[in-house]
Enzyme design. Sequence first.
Site, PDB file in Angstrom:
ATOM      1  N   HIS A  64      -3.203 -14.485  -3.486  1.00 18.92           N
ATOM      2  CA  HIS A  64      -2.028 -14.587  -2.613  1.00 18.92           C
ATOM      3  C   HIS A  64      -2.414 -14.777  -1.145  1.00 18.92           C
ATOM      4  O   HIS A  64      -1.773 -15.531  -0.420  1.00 18.92           O
ATOM      5  CB  HIS A  64      -1.152 -13.330  -2.782  1.00 18.92           C
ATOM      6  CG  HIS A  64      -1.868 -12.024  -2.567  1.00 18.92           C
ATOM      7  ND1 HIS A  64      -1.375 -11.035  -1.741  1.00 18.92           N
ATOM      8  CD2 HIS A  64      -3.045 -11.533  -3.059  1.00 18.92           C
ATOM      9  CE1 HIS A  64      -2.207  -9.995  -1.750  1.00 18.92           C
ATOM     10  NE2 HIS A  64      -3.218 -10.278  -2.542  1.00 18.92           N
ATOM     11  N   ARG A  65      -3.488 -14.118  -0.702  1.00 16.45           N
ATOM     12  CA  ARG A  65      -3.851 -14.209   0.723  1.00 16.45           C
ATOM     13  C   ARG A  65      -4.447 -15.571   1.088  1.00 16.45           C
ATOM     14  O   ARG A  65      -4.330 -16.016   2.221  1.00 16.45           O
ATOM     15  CB  ARG A  65      -4.801 -13.078   1.113  1.00 16.45           C
ATOM     16  CG  ARG A  65      -4.180 -11.720   0.873  1.00 16.45           C
ATOM     17  CD  ARG A  65      -4.560 -10.651   1.870  1.00 16.45           C
ATOM     18  NE  ARG A  65      -3.900  -9.405   1.509  1.00 16.45           N
ATOM     19  CZ  ARG A  65      -2.622  -9.117   1.767  1.00 16.45           C
ATOM     20  NH1 ARG A  65      -1.872  -9.987   2.415  1.00 16.45           N
ATOM     21  NH2 ARG A  65      -2.092  -7.972   1.372  1.00 16.45           N
ATOM     22  N   LYS A  85       2.317 -11.976  -5.906  1.00 13.70           N
ATOM     23  CA  LYS A  85       1.565 -10.718  -6.046  1.00 13.70           C
ATOM     24  C   LYS A  85       2.050  -9.669  -5.046  1.00 13.70           C
ATOM     25  O   LYS A  85       2.163  -8.489  -5.371  1.00 13.70           O
ATOM     26  CB  LYS A  85       0.068 -10.984  -5.858  1.00 13.70           C
ATOM     27  CG  LYS A  85      -0.813  -9.795  -6.192  1.00 13.70           C
ATOM     28  CD  LYS A  85      -2.279 -10.196  -6.191  1.00 13.70           C
ATOM     29  CE  LYS A  85      -3.129  -9.149  -6.867  1.00 13.70           C
ATOM     30  NZ  LYS A  85      -3.169  -7.869  -6.179  1.00 13.70           N
ATOM     31  N   ASP A 125       2.461  -6.804  -8.025  1.00  9.43           N
ATOM     32  CA  ASP A 125       1.659  -5.578  -7.994  1.00  9.43           C
ATOM     33  C   ASP A 125       2.503  -4.325  -8.183  1.00  9.43           C
ATOM     34  O   ASP A 125       2.167  -3.447  -8.973  1.00  9.43           O
ATOM     35  CB  ASP A 125       0.880  -5.474  -6.676  1.00  9.43           C
ATOM     36  CG  ASP A 125      -0.456  -6.209  -6.738  1.00  9.43           C
ATOM     37  OD1 ASP A 125      -0.604  -7.079  -7.620  1.00  9.43           O
ATOM     38  OD2 ASP A 125      -1.339  -5.915  -5.915  1.00  9.43           O
ATOM     39  N   SER A 168       0.833  -1.209   0.000  1.00 11.09           N
ATOM     40  CA  SER A 168       0.000   0.000   0.000  1.00 11.09           C
ATOM     41  C   SER A 168       0.869   1.262   0.000  1.00 11.09           C
ATOM     42  O   SER A 168       0.581   2.224  -0.712  1.00 11.09           O
ATOM     43  CB  SER A 168      -0.900   0.014   1.231  1.00 11.09           C
ATOM     44  OG  SER A 168      -1.662  -1.161   1.292  1.00 11.09           O
ATOM     45  N   ASP A 175      -8.170  -7.236   4.802  1.00  4.99           N
ATOM     46  CA  ASP A 175      -7.098  -8.073   4.258  1.00  4.99           C
ATOM     47  C   ASP A 175      -6.537  -9.057   5.280  1.00  4.99           C
ATOM     48  O   ASP A 175      -5.780  -9.962   4.921  1.00  4.99           O
ATOM     49  CB  ASP A 175      -5.953  -7.200   3.703  1.00  4.99           C
ATOM     50  CG  ASP A 175      -6.286  -6.666   2.316  1.00  4.99           C
ATOM     51  OD1 ASP A 175      -7.300  -7.093   1.743  1.00  4.99           O
ATOM     52  OD2 ASP A 175      -5.530  -5.815   1.809  1.00  4.99           O
ATOM     53  N   GLU A 193      -9.251 -10.197  -5.050  1.00  8.55           N
ATOM     54  CA  GLU A 193      -8.631 -11.107  -6.027  1.00  8.55           C
ATOM     55  C   GLU A 193      -9.551 -12.272  -6.366  1.00  8.55           C
ATOM     56  O   GLU A 193      -9.522 -12.805  -7.460  1.00  8.55           O
ATOM     57  CB  GLU A 193      -7.306 -11.634  -5.481  1.00  8.55           C
ATOM     58  CG  GLU A 193      -6.138 -10.669  -5.569  1.00  8.55           C
ATOM     59  CD  GLU A 193      -6.158  -9.537  -4.564  1.00  8.55           C
ATOM     60  OE1 GLU A 193      -5.161  -8.829  -4.511  1.00  8.55           O
ATOM     61  OE2 GLU A 193      -7.158  -9.335  -3.850  1.00  8.55           O
ATOM     62  N   GLN A 228      -9.988   2.548  -2.144  1.00 10.87           N
ATOM     63  CA  GLN A 228      -8.974   2.962  -3.122  1.00 10.87           C
ATOM     64  C   GLN A 228      -9.504   4.008  -4.104  1.00 10.87           C
ATOM     65  O   GLN A 228      -8.737   4.790  -4.652  1.00 10.87           O
ATOM     66  CB  GLN A 228      -8.454   1.744  -3.894  1.00 10.87           C
ATOM     67  CG  GLN A 228      -7.616   0.815  -3.031  1.00 10.87           C
ATOM     68  CD  GLN A 228      -7.298  -0.496  -3.721  1.00 10.87           C
ATOM     69  OE1 GLN A 228      -7.614  -0.688  -4.895  1.00 10.87           O
ATOM     70  NE2 GLN A 228      -6.674  -1.397  -2.996  1.00 10.87           N
ATOM     71  N   ASN A 251      -3.420  -8.175 -12.143  1.00  7.89           N
ATOM     72  CA  ASN A 251      -4.582  -8.144 -11.246  1.00  7.89           C
ATOM     73  C   ASN A 251      -4.293  -7.198 -10.082  1.00  7.89           C
ATOM     74  O   ASN A 251      -4.691  -7.442  -8.945  1.00  7.89           O
ATOM     75  CB  ASN A 251      -4.898  -9.557 -10.739  1.00  7.89           C
ATOM     76  CG  ASN A 251      -6.272  -9.614 -10.056  1.00  7.89           C
ATOM     77  OD1 ASN A 251      -7.087  -8.702 -10.181  1.00  7.89           O
ATOM     78  ND2 ASN A 251      -6.514 -10.677  -9.320  1.00  7.89           N
TER      79      ASN A 251
END
Length: 431
Positions: free
Chosen positions: A392-393, A418, A51, A25, A320, A348, A178, A95
């Site tokens: 990814h998470r 990512k 990213d 971020s 997240d 995602e 965002q 993505n």
Amino acid sequence: MNSSLKINPISHPLNATVRVPGSKSLTNRALLIASLANGTTYLINALFSDDSRYFAKALQTLGFDVQLDEANHSMTVTGMDGKIPSAKAELFIGNAGTAARFLSAFLTLGNGEYILDGEPRMRERPIGDLVEALEELGCDIQPLQKTEGGKQICPPVKITATGLKGGKTKIAGDISSQFLSALLMTAPYAQSAIEIELTTDLNSKPYVAMTIAIMKDFGVDIQRDQYSRFTIHPSSYLPLTNYPIESDASAASYFFAAPAICGGTVKVENISRKSVQGDIAFLDVLKQMGCKVEEADNSITVYSPSSLHGVDVDMRDIPDTAQTLAAVAPFALSPTRIRGIASARVKETDRVHATCTELKRLGVEVEEHEDGMTIYPCQTFKPANVQTYNDHRMAMAFSLIGLRFDGVTIENPSCVSKTFPDFFEVLDTLR
């Protein structure tokens, strides 16, 4: 990396010190602001992942001088004081949600024609609220694909830019914070002041607080009435000789959580409770569950609880880390209810549904709700190949269960690239 990875359990209490990469971020916000500033900024401890690479590459494609030094985790960005060098560009951002949202606003400052596109999943991730807000300010943004029912605007989009005029606009804050962050960071380079009014409650408030803090670091203050109304006057960002990026609090959450599952202690370096990242509040959830947290100036240590309790927690400000909590919850003595994360359904993957599906696959009893889930204590896990949905998470969170239960295999583990390419190497250091 192979298409699947078996996680081997750790049979002893943990006693580890780890360091996680720079914040995604913060890296992406700093990249955007540094390319708007008038001069050269040097970013230290920047994140090198899919990213941030997509974002840096997009800036290079637009004609900015962005130097990447991966060995030293540093990036050097020469800003053009609000000008975009190239008058025509096609940008592919994979993505990367932050890149899609931030660039949609940023490109309106240019003079020319820009196309923004990404992977198939990015073409399902809505940006309509941001597009409408920018159109109210006189911008021309056209979707290049029809979505089902024609309601949602998703990439690819074509932005025909003639600079950002200024004026008043409204934006929703319940799909993604965002959108607001993108407007705020771009607004100082409009021709006249921009006033933004929120039409809904704001999700993920700490991320907007982070945006405001980083704008201030680069010399721009904004006026606001709480999180409902914002005014940004024309201004310029100042380049910064050295801008250090904190380690990523979302990435750190997996290591904060490990002692709750395995026992022992884990210390995470280069991060503090004073972090501008909202996900640092995940530590409060672990405390509620019984963990002990010790804070130092530049590190945080988590100790395992004498007994692990389930929690009922609203995670709308830290969505997240909801998957991290979902991985800890089955080991608690009582059920855990996760609320307020309906927005996680447009990340995602649909993270609410995916998390529930994979917990069930491992034999965990779970109820799916519109805005979250209820997870029950689990005595007997079932061996399973955990599907990660290219998220990814999912891969990082579910690997935690494998630290205690022998039978967890992670499919497509390389999706962690990512945000945290060497996640599994760092996870191994817990041994």
